[in-house]
Scaffold this active site. Structure first.
Site, PDB file in Angstrom:
ATOM      1  N   LYS A 189      31.936  16.765  52.434  1.00 15.57           N
ATOM      2  CA  LYS A 189      32.631  17.790  53.233  1.00 15.57           C
ATOM      3  C   LYS A 189      33.451  17.071  54.289  1.00 15.57           C
ATOM      4  O   LYS A 189      32.940  16.636  55.322  1.00 15.57           O
ATOM      5  CB  LYS A 189      31.586  18.707  53.886  1.00 15.57           C
ATOM      6  CG  LYS A 189      32.036  20.150  54.124  1.00 15.57           C
ATOM      7  CD  LYS A 189      33.149  20.343  55.104  1.00 15.57           C
ATOM      8  CE  LYS A 189      32.793  20.319  56.558  1.00 15.57           C
ATOM      9  NZ  LYS A 189      33.975  20.250  57.430  1.00 15.57           N
ATOM     10  N   SER A 243      30.018  14.487  66.062  1.00 16.04           N
ATOM     11  CA  SER A 243      29.632  14.562  67.472  1.00 16.04           C
ATOM     12  C   SER A 243      28.128  14.787  67.624  1.00 16.04           C
ATOM     13  O   SER A 243      27.467  15.322  66.728  1.00 16.04           O
ATOM     14  CB  SER A 243      30.389  15.714  68.138  1.00 16.04           C
ATOM     15  OG  SER A 243      30.053  16.915  67.474  1.00 16.04           O
ATOM     16  N   THR A 244      27.624  14.429  68.777  1.00 14.79           N
ATOM     17  CA  THR A 244      26.207  14.647  69.079  1.00 14.79           C
ATOM     18  C   THR A 244      25.885  16.145  69.071  1.00 14.79           C
ATOM     19  O   THR A 244      24.839  16.561  68.574  1.00 14.79           O
ATOM     20  CB  THR A 244      25.879  14.006  70.441  1.00 14.79           C
ATOM     21  OG1 THR A 244      26.052  12.587  70.294  1.00 14.79           O
ATOM     22  CG2 THR A 244      24.456  14.281  70.884  1.00 14.79           C
ATOM     23  N   GLY A 247      25.538  17.136  65.547  1.00 14.49           N
ATOM     24  CA  GLY A 247      24.345  16.475  65.020  1.00 14.49           C
ATOM     25  C   GLY A 247      23.082  17.264  65.351  1.00 14.49           C
ATOM     26  O   GLY A 247      22.167  17.395  64.534  1.00 14.49           O
ATOM     27  N   GLU A 265      24.974   9.729  62.555  1.00 14.59           N
ATOM     28  CA  GLU A 265      25.825   8.737  63.240  1.00 14.59           C
ATOM     29  C   GLU A 265      26.677   9.522  64.218  1.00 14.59           C
ATOM     30  O   GLU A 265      27.634  10.182  63.811  1.00 14.59           O
ATOM     31  CB  GLU A 265      26.727   8.008  62.231  1.00 14.59           C
ATOM     32  CG  GLU A 265      25.995   7.230  61.176  1.00 14.59           C
ATOM     33  CD  GLU A 265      25.357   5.974  61.715  1.00 14.59           C
ATOM     34  OE1 GLU A 265      25.608   5.617  62.877  1.00 14.59           O
ATOM     35  OE2 GLU A 265      24.589   5.360  60.961  1.00 14.59           O
ATOM     36  N   CYS A 300      34.122   6.101  67.513  1.00 14.69           N
ATOM     37  CA  CYS A 300      32.779   6.427  68.020  1.00 14.69           C
ATOM     38  C   CYS A 300      32.271   5.337  68.960  1.00 14.69           C
ATOM     39  O   CYS A 300      31.628   5.617  69.959  1.00 14.69           O
ATOM     40  CB  CYS A 300      31.817   6.631  66.869  1.00 14.69           C
ATOM     41  SG  CYS A 300      31.854   5.295  65.679  1.00 14.69           S
ATOM     42  N   GLU A 399      31.902  11.753  76.282  1.00 17.70           N
ATOM     43  CA  GLU A 399      32.749  11.080  75.294  1.00 17.70           C
ATOM     44  C   GLU A 399      34.131  11.732  75.296  1.00 17.70           C
ATOM     45  O   GLU A 399      34.267  12.914  74.955  1.00 17.70           O
ATOM     46  CB  GLU A 399      32.111  11.195  73.908  1.00 17.70           C
ATOM     47  CG  GLU A 399      32.869  10.413  72.863  1.00 17.70           C
ATOM     48  CD  GLU A 399      32.244  10.527  71.482  1.00 17.70           C
ATOM     49  OE1 GLU A 399      31.838  11.626  71.093  1.00 17.70           O
ATOM     50  OE2 GLU A 399      32.173   9.484  70.799  1.00 17.70           O
TER      51      GLU A 399
HETATM   52  P1  NAD Z   1      32.515  17.023  64.794  1.00 12.38           P
HETATM   53  O1  NAD Z   1      31.072  16.877  65.089  1.00 12.38           O
HETATM   54  O2  NAD Z   1      33.260  18.118  65.442  1.00 12.38           O
HETATM   55  O3  NAD Z   1      32.720  17.245  63.205  1.00 12.38           O
HETATM   56  C1  NAD Z   1      32.186  16.369  62.263  1.00 12.38           C
HETATM   57  C2  NAD Z   1      31.970  17.123  60.971  1.00 12.38           C
HETATM   58  O4  NAD Z   1      31.052  18.180  61.200  1.00 12.38           O
HETATM   59  C3  NAD Z   1      33.233  17.761  60.411  1.00 12.38           C
HETATM   60  O5  NAD Z   1      33.216  17.677  58.999  1.00 12.38           O
HETATM   61  C4  NAD Z   1      33.094  19.199  60.863  1.00 12.38           C
HETATM   62  O6  NAD Z   1      33.779  20.108  60.032  1.00 12.38           O
HETATM   63  C5  NAD Z   1      31.606  19.409  60.795  1.00 12.38           C
HETATM   64  N1  NAD Z   1      31.130  20.467  61.695  1.00 12.38           N
HETATM   65  C6  NAD Z   1      31.688  20.868  62.869  1.00 12.38           C
HETATM   66  N2  NAD Z   1      30.980  21.890  63.399  1.00 12.38           N
HETATM   67  C7  NAD Z   1      29.951  22.124  62.542  1.00 12.38           C
HETATM   68  C8  NAD Z   1      28.867  23.071  62.540  1.00 12.38           C
HETATM   69  N3  NAD Z   1      28.721  23.972  63.511  1.00 12.38           N
HETATM   70  N4  NAD Z   1      28.002  23.009  61.505  1.00 12.38           N
HETATM   71  C9  NAD Z   1      28.153  22.121  60.514  1.00 12.38           C
HETATM   72  N5  NAD Z   1      29.157  21.231  60.451  1.00 12.38           N
HETATM   73  C10 NAD Z   1      30.043  21.227  61.462  1.00 12.38           C
HETATM   74  O7  NAD Z   1      33.145  15.611  65.059  1.00 12.38           O
HETATM   75  P2  NAD Z   1      34.683  15.175  64.930  1.00 12.38           P
HETATM   76  O8  NAD Z   1      35.428  15.796  66.054  1.00 12.38           O
HETATM   77  O9  NAD Z   1      35.164  15.408  63.543  1.00 12.38           O
HETATM   78  O10 NAD Z   1      34.568  13.586  65.118  1.00 12.38           O
HETATM   79  C11 NAD Z   1      34.429  13.005  66.331  1.00 12.38           C
HETATM   80  C12 NAD Z   1      32.979  12.681  66.613  1.00 12.38           C
HETATM   81  O11 NAD Z   1      32.445  11.857  65.581  1.00 12.38           O
HETATM   82  C13 NAD Z   1      32.817  11.883  67.888  1.00 12.38           C
HETATM   83  O12 NAD Z   1      31.738  12.369  68.626  1.00 12.38           O
HETATM   84  C14 NAD Z   1      32.530  10.476  67.373  1.00 12.38           C
HETATM   85  O13 NAD Z   1      31.861   9.663  68.272  1.00 12.38           O
HETATM   86  C15 NAD Z   1      31.758  10.754  66.149  1.00 12.38           C
HETATM   87  N6  NAD Z   1      31.769   9.591  65.226  1.00 12.38           N
HETATM   88  C16 NAD Z   1      30.643   8.825  65.124  1.00 12.38           C
HETATM   89  C17 NAD Z   1      30.636   7.698  64.296  1.00 12.38           C
HETATM   90  C18 NAD Z   1      29.405   6.841  64.163  1.00 12.38           C
HETATM   91  O14 NAD Z   1      29.330   6.059  63.212  1.00 12.38           O
HETATM   92  N7  NAD Z   1      28.438   6.939  65.047  1.00 12.38           N
HETATM   93  C19 NAD Z   1      31.782   7.354  63.594  1.00 12.38           C
HETATM   94  C20 NAD Z   1      32.918   8.160  63.732  1.00 12.38           C
HETATM   95  C21 NAD Z   1      32.892   9.280  64.551  1.00 12.38           C
END
Ligand code: NAD
Length: 495
Positions: A189, A243-244, A247, A265, A300, A399
């Site tokens: 996804k 994002s946390t 997560g 992650e 990240c 962040e």
């Molecule tokens: P996000 O958490 O908004 O989205 C990530 C994924 O989750 C997307 O596919 C999104 O559609 C899905 N998602 C969003 N809301 C959801 C919900 N309510 N239920 C289920 N799925 C949902 O993150 P983003 O804005 O796409 O990416 C940025 C974040 O990712 C930052 O916090 C960054 O630090 C983190 N990140 C971490 C790593 C790592 O390896 N630790 C690597 C890259 C990015």
């Protein structure tokens, strides 16, 4: 090659995949809903993409389950899976131009980075796990003389890989490599901002010889498609990067459904600690600038907090500001550009909000601090460095996920370490020092899953990546990642 291509012309002609890829082909979504994809380099719409709902997710899960139970992949000899995954990796490289272009159009990253970095590293990741899978062994445990006891690893079944938009191909490959190599069926996804390359991966996997249903790709919104995967009773594991905040939702989805395994992650607020005994401030400045301005700071493990001894504060900031010039935002489709646009207008506004908060809290921008290139219609922010930041300010704790560095002055080693660890995150951290003793002390003191000493953002597929604290748990990359997608089985044979 990169320079010889007319990327603007290619961008006008490229086909944009916009339908779910399920059971070996592109299909119409059941939802009939769509979301718009916008090129963040100029703010213009590219295409509408299918927005999968719970019914679409269910079709993808059924297809993945059918493939898993049939054993067409899960019971295939590892050496045969290896061959197909290596072909998949080769096809990613063979389609390098198209994949790089799709990535740049989705997220606004410089075409040179997408072409030389993202595509190549995704292909390398798939190949690494392909090469590894027929070289890992189970165990024979030391049990009683009349027993032979095996400890084996088995695939979990259906893995949902839910990934973000900052490195769409690499983040997908970090999940696909170990999950597919170990014999699982995967539903990928992608983030709603970056569906194109994920969909193309589905197509290339079939071309490589992967049986239909082993890799399905469902584009969709997080709170609809992502949530449906998290709550699905027949998904065995979610490999999540994001994002946390989200997560934490996945932990809840797991508890509300079938206790599916969750690997997280998550976000970070990584400290770049520069001690007074740093003997190469130029190297530190270059590492710190690249560590926050590369990929527009949408990383990240971005080194977003500079924790610097007050004795070298002014000198170092001057050097970082000079290095920042390299990252002046430019046209993402120009091969010379080092920093492109933000991924979206929403993300740009979010980062600008943090810049306002920094000013309101009394921090001062040394460079940058605003939106640029507005005439393009795109979403660009200049590299920004704040000085006079206290570690309790919003820009030091949250962040930002943008090109914003917060410089926090400290006195001595102990205050530097205490400040570095005063965060809910623990993804990564770095220390710059000329003292071997302080290097070792700092490596042990920093509460983070990755510590760099006199370097930043070095990585290898052979080395695990992931965080402590609210940066998540489980690891991507290395053989350790395979543990996330397998279960241990103990088998006792009585003689
Ligand atoms: P996000 O958490 O908004 O989205 C990530 C994924 O989750 C997307 O596919 C999104 O559609 C899905 N998602 C969003 N809301 C959801 C919900 N309510 N239920 C289920 N799925 C949902 O993150 P983003 O804005 O796409 O990416 C940025 C974040 O990712 C930052 O916090 C960054 O630090 C983190 N990140 C971490 C790593 C790592 O390896 N630790 C690597 C890259 C990015």
């Amino acid at each position: 090659m990169l320079q010889e291509i007319d990327w603007h012309a290619r961008a006008k002609a490229v086909a944009l995949p916009n339908r779910p890829f399920i059971d070996g082909q592109y299909v119409d979504s059941l939802s009939g809903e769509t979301f718009a994809c916008i090129y963040p380099g100029d703010g213009r719409p590219l295409t509408d993409v299918a927005s999968c709902n719970a019914a679409d997710v269910d079709v993808a899960v059924r297809s993945a389950r059918k493939a898993f139970e049939a054993g067409v992949w899960s019971r295939m000899a590892p050496a045969d899976r290896r061959r197909i995954l290596l072909r998949f990796s080769e096809l990613i490289l063979a389609n390098r131009e198209e994949l790089a272009l799709l990535e740049t159009l989705n997220v606004g990253k410089p075409i040179a980075n997408a072409y030389n970095g993202d595509v190549v590293s995704a292909a390398a990741c798939i190949a690494w796990y392909a090469e590894a899978i027929d070289k890992v062994y189970g165990e024979v445990a030391a049990t009683a003389y009349d027993m032979t006891t095996l400890v084996m690893r088995e695939p979990l079944g259906i893995v949902a890989a839910v990934v973000p938009w900052n490195y769409p191909m690499s983040m997908a490959a970090w999940k696909l490599g170990p999950a597919l190599a170990t014999g699982n069926s995967v539903i990928l996804k992608p983030a709603e901002q970056s569906p194109f390359t994920a969909l193309k991966f589905g197509e290339l996997a079939i071309e490589a010889g992967m049986p239909p249903g082993v890799l399905n790709v469902v584009p969709g919104l997080g709170h609809i498609a992502g949530k449906a995967l998290g709550l699905h009773m027949d998904v065995d594991c979610v490999g999540f990067t994001g994002s946390t905040e989200v997560g934490k939702y996945f932990m809840q989805y797991s508890g509300q459904s079938n206790i599916k395994r969750i690997g997280l992650e998550l976000g970070g607020k990584s400290p770049q600690v520069v001690l007074a005994d740093c003997d190469d401030l130029d190297a530190a400045a270059a590492g710190i600038a690249a560590g926050i301005f590369a990929n527009t700071g949408q990383v990240c493990n971005a080194g977003s907090r500079l924790i610097v001894d007050e004795k070298i504060h002014d000198q170092l900031l001057e050097k970082i500001a000079a290095q920042a010039k390299v990252f002046a935002p430019g046209d993402p489709l120009d091969t010379a550009t080092r920093m492109g646009s933000m991924v979206s207008e929403e993300q740009m506004d979010r980062v600008l909000g943090y810049i306002d908060a920094g000013r309101a809290d009394g921090a001062r921008p040394v460079i940058g601090g605003g939106r640029v290139k507005t005439e393009t219609g795109g979403f660009y922010i200049e590299p920004t460095i704040f000085e006079g930041v206290r570690n309790d300010m919003k820009i030091a704790q949250e962040e930002i996920f943008g090109p914003v560095l917060s410089a926090i002055p400290v006195k001595g080693f102990d205050e530097a370490m205490a400040t570095a660890n005063d965060t809910v995150y623990g993804l990564a951290g770095a220390v710059w020092t000329g003292s071997v003793k302080n290097a070792h002390r700092a490596a042990k003191s920093l509460r983070a899953g990755v510590v760099w000493v006199n370097c930043f953002d070095r990585g290898s597929l052979a080395v695990p990546f992931g965080g402590f604290k609210q940066s998540g748990f489980g690891r991507d990359k290395s053989l350790h990642a395979m543990d996330k997608y397998t279960d241990l089985k103990a088998v006792w044979f009585a003689h």
